[in-house]
Structures are given as C-alpha cells and as structure tokens.
Design an enzyme around this catalytic site. Sequence first.
Site, PDB file in Angstrom:
ATOM      1  N   HIS A  17      89.933 110.471  34.104  1.00 31.13           N
ATOM      2  CA  HIS A  17      91.003 110.603  35.009  1.00 31.13           C
ATOM      3  C   HIS A  17      91.988 109.986  35.622  1.00 31.13           C
ATOM      4  O   HIS A  17      90.891 109.136  36.654  1.00 31.13           O
ATOM      5  CB  HIS A  17      90.073 111.859  36.296  1.00 31.13           C
ATOM      6  CG  HIS A  17      90.725 112.737  37.438  1.00 31.13           C
ATOM      7  ND1 HIS A  17      89.941 113.751  37.947  1.00 31.13           N
ATOM      8  CD2 HIS A  17      92.188 112.426  38.693  1.00 31.13           C
ATOM      9  CE1 HIS A  17      91.089 114.403  39.144  1.00 31.13           C
ATOM     10  NE2 HIS A  17      92.294 112.852  38.997  1.00 31.13           N
ATOM     11  N   HIS A  19      96.135 108.325  37.622  1.00 24.34           N
ATOM     12  CA  HIS A  19      97.047 109.000  37.677  1.00 24.34           C
ATOM     13  C   HIS A  19      97.875 107.801  37.769  1.00 24.34           C
ATOM     14  O   HIS A  19      97.798 106.820  38.976  1.00 24.34           O
ATOM     15  CB  HIS A  19      97.607 109.638  39.274  1.00 24.34           C
ATOM     16  CG  HIS A  19      96.666 111.033  39.635  1.00 24.34           C
ATOM     17  ND1 HIS A  19      97.421 112.496  39.065  1.00 24.34           N
ATOM     18  CD2 HIS A  19      94.985 111.084  39.813  1.00 24.34           C
ATOM     19  CE1 HIS A  19      96.753 113.367  39.536  1.00 24.34           C
ATOM     20  NE2 HIS A  19      95.345 112.972  39.453  1.00 24.34           N
ATOM     21  N   HIS A 197      93.335 119.780  37.930  1.00 27.10           N
ATOM     22  CA  HIS A 197      92.893 119.825  39.025  1.00 27.10           C
ATOM     23  C   HIS A 197      91.591 121.330  39.592  1.00 27.10           C
ATOM     24  O   HIS A 197      92.145 122.351  39.804  1.00 27.10           O
ATOM     25  CB  HIS A 197      93.585 119.147  40.187  1.00 27.10           C
ATOM     26  CG  HIS A 197      93.948 117.669  39.760  1.00 27.10           C
ATOM     27  ND1 HIS A 197      93.834 117.668  38.615  1.00 27.10           N
ATOM     28  CD2 HIS A 197      93.691 116.883  40.379  1.00 27.10           C
ATOM     29  CE1 HIS A 197      94.308 116.535  38.640  1.00 27.10           C
ATOM     30  NE2 HIS A 197      94.116 115.974  39.665  1.00 27.10           N
ATOM     31  N   GLU A 200      88.275 120.695  44.085  1.00 24.12           N
ATOM     32  CA  GLU A 200      87.987 119.500  45.051  1.00 24.12           C
ATOM     33  C   GLU A 200      87.967 119.748  45.744  1.00 24.12           C
ATOM     34  O   GLU A 200      87.251 119.394  46.966  1.00 24.12           O
ATOM     35  CB  GLU A 200      89.487 118.240  44.790  1.00 24.12           C
ATOM     36  CG  GLU A 200      89.403 117.453  45.041  1.00 24.12           C
ATOM     37  CD  GLU A 200      91.073 116.640  45.414  1.00 24.12           C
ATOM     38  OE1 GLU A 200      90.903 115.481  45.405  1.00 24.12           O
ATOM     39  OE2 GLU A 200      91.852 117.051  44.303  1.00 24.12           O
ATOM     40  N   ASP A 278      91.143 108.345  39.606  1.00 22.49           N
ATOM     41  CA  ASP A 278      91.932 108.633  40.325  1.00 22.49           C
ATOM     42  C   ASP A 278      93.039 107.913  40.320  1.00 22.49           C
ATOM     43  O   ASP A 278      94.045 108.562  39.607  1.00 22.49           O
ATOM     44  CB  ASP A 278      90.751 109.992  41.982  1.00 22.49           C
ATOM     45  CG  ASP A 278      92.097 111.234  41.712  1.00 22.49           C
ATOM     46  OD1 ASP A 278      92.949 111.471  41.169  1.00 22.49           O
ATOM     47  OD2 ASP A 278      91.598 111.397  43.035  1.00 22.49           O
ATOM     48  N   ASP A 279      93.159 107.512  42.028  1.00 28.52           N
ATOM     49  CA  ASP A 279      94.615 107.038  42.529  1.00 28.52           C
ATOM     50  C   ASP A 279      94.146 105.945  42.577  1.00 28.52           C
ATOM     51  O   ASP A 279      93.964 105.625  44.241  1.00 28.52           O
ATOM     52  CB  ASP A 279      94.999 107.990  43.519  1.00 28.52           C
ATOM     53  CG  ASP A 279      95.882 109.535  42.726  1.00 28.52           C
ATOM     54  OD1 ASP A 279      96.512 108.858  42.455  1.00 28.52           O
ATOM     55  OD2 ASP A 279      94.879 110.130  43.307  1.00 28.52           O
TER      56      ASP A 279
END
Length: 337
Positions: A17, A19, A197, A200, A278-279
């Site tokens: 996961h 991005h 997703h 969340e 994630d980011d």
Amino acid sequence: MTDLSAFIRGLPKAELHLHIEGSLEPELMFELARRNRVALPFKTVEEVRTAYAFSNLQDFLDIYYQGAQVLLTEEDFQDLAMAYFRRVAADGCRHVELFFDPQTHTDRGVPFQVAVDGLLAGMKAAEGAFGITSKLILCYLRHLDEDAAFATLKAAEPWLDRITGVGLDSSEVGHPPSKFARVFKASRERGLKLVAHAGEEGPPEYVWEALDILGVDRIDHGNRSLEDARLVERLAREGMTLTVCPLSNLKLCVVDDLKVHPLKRMLGLGLHATVNSDDPAYFGGYLGENWTASATAVGLTRDELVTLARNSFEGSFLGEAEKAQYLAAVDAYVAAN
C-alpha cells in the site's frame, strides 16, 4: 529498542500500500519545479513541511494534488520512483506493489503514457539497482465519476500486460465502492487484480461493498471493519489481506494515538494484516518507520513481526513460486537471528 529496530530492518518484507505520488519529498518537489519551471505556492522546503499538518483525509488530498503539479515528464516519474525505492531498500523491502493515480496527471494534460512509462522505467531500474521486484496498480479516483474511471481503463489498454491491478482511492466518505461496480467488473474481465480503499474513514458497510459488489482481492486500510464482528469473522475466514498504514492513520487522525492502533488486535483476531506506509513523504515515515513505530507503540512480539512479514508476501500478487522464495527468505532470516 536498537535490537528490535535492527531485527525489523533486516526482516524481508513487502509493501502493498504505497501511493508513488505520495512519496514526493519536498526536496524533490522543488528540484522538479525548477527543472520544469513550475511555480510553487511555497518558498522553502520548511514551508512545505509546515503545510503537512493535516487534520483529515481531505486536507491531505488538497496538498497532495498540488504537489503532483511538478510531475510532467517521464524522467520526473522515473526519478520519483527511484527516490522511493532507494529509501525502501534500506528498510529490508524485497517487493513493492505500488499505486499510481493516472487521473491526477491526465486531468492536468499529462498523457497517460508519460506517467506509466516513467514509472515502469523506474521500477525496472530499481530491480537492477536494489533487487526489489515490483508490480504496478492503477487507481481510480473515487471523487470523480465512473465514466472517468472507464476512460482511464481505456487509456490503460496498451499497458495492461504491465499493470497488475486496479484500485480505488481519494476521498472515501460519500463515495462508496458500489459507485464503481461496472468499471471494476470490466477491469476483472481484462484480467486485472482488484483492490479498494475501504474502512479508513468510511464505515464498515464500505468494506462489505468492496467484498460483495466489487469482488476485491485485497482491502486497503480496513480499520473500521473491527466495528462489525460479523465482518471481522468473514475477513478472517477468507484470509482477506488488509493493507494497514499506521503512521498514515495517526497523521490523518484515524487514531488519536499510535498506542491505541488496532494492528495488534487485528492479528489477535486472526486478520491477515500487513504494515505499509501509504504516502510516506506526507505522513512522516517510510516502511521501516511504520514497522518500528507500530511495534514499539502496541508491543508487537517477535512472532507477530514475523507473521506481518509473511502476510506481506502471502497477500501479494506474486506467483506461488515467487511467494515461496520470499517466504523461505523470511524463515532463513528468522532462523539466523
């Protein structure tokens, strides 16, 4: 703690996961802005980092899309990918399944080909430089309509032999998975893996929809699944992988404190959880930092860390023979440490 950090760093693991646009560090953002003569609303790297004080998902997305404006050429996307792989190689990562958001780029006039070819070049270079294998997952932006997603799928057709799957990201609340039922069906018919997703910021019902309407192979995040005992039982029974992102959850206020993060509880309930970043440029931690911070905060045992590592390969879209090789590497590492 030093011993734990060293054990985690050396433990073979996969990231499921990530991005790639969310790995754009402020320093690279400024470098690309200069290279492409793009004006930024920030004067310094410090100003950018100050702007990374989000209170929710939408606040983050606003600056995320703003930062992506500097990505204009294949070279930019390749540089972005290589910068990420260089960081994650130091964390013991052996395999990555990275997300990219083509609509973020095509909507501002950057051709699909520029983004995908640049990323594929970066992925190939990273395998040669760091020995990290990787797969590419195209994400549909859920705040846009399904017709826009279909247009993206059509644009992707020449590259579908090099794209492993499709996902669903961006603003979750108010955009249920069912909104994209037809395009996910069409994506499956083209042989693509499916992820989304869900759970969340959105409710457990979104996880049910991702499972029953989209027919996903993996759930990204899934935290709020724990509010529904019947859903938890199903996820555990089916061995559905959850790509959990602890530092992202903290930064976006999905949890108030990492000490109350549900990761350890997920494992205790038999859920197939994994740890991901994630980011990372925006949320303050790459893969290794997510592992170490989580292990410290919730008291993960050595056995639980090994389970998370095994989950990351078992939940990947690698072939069975490749999975077996990586799992053997985990076992060998544990035996030697």
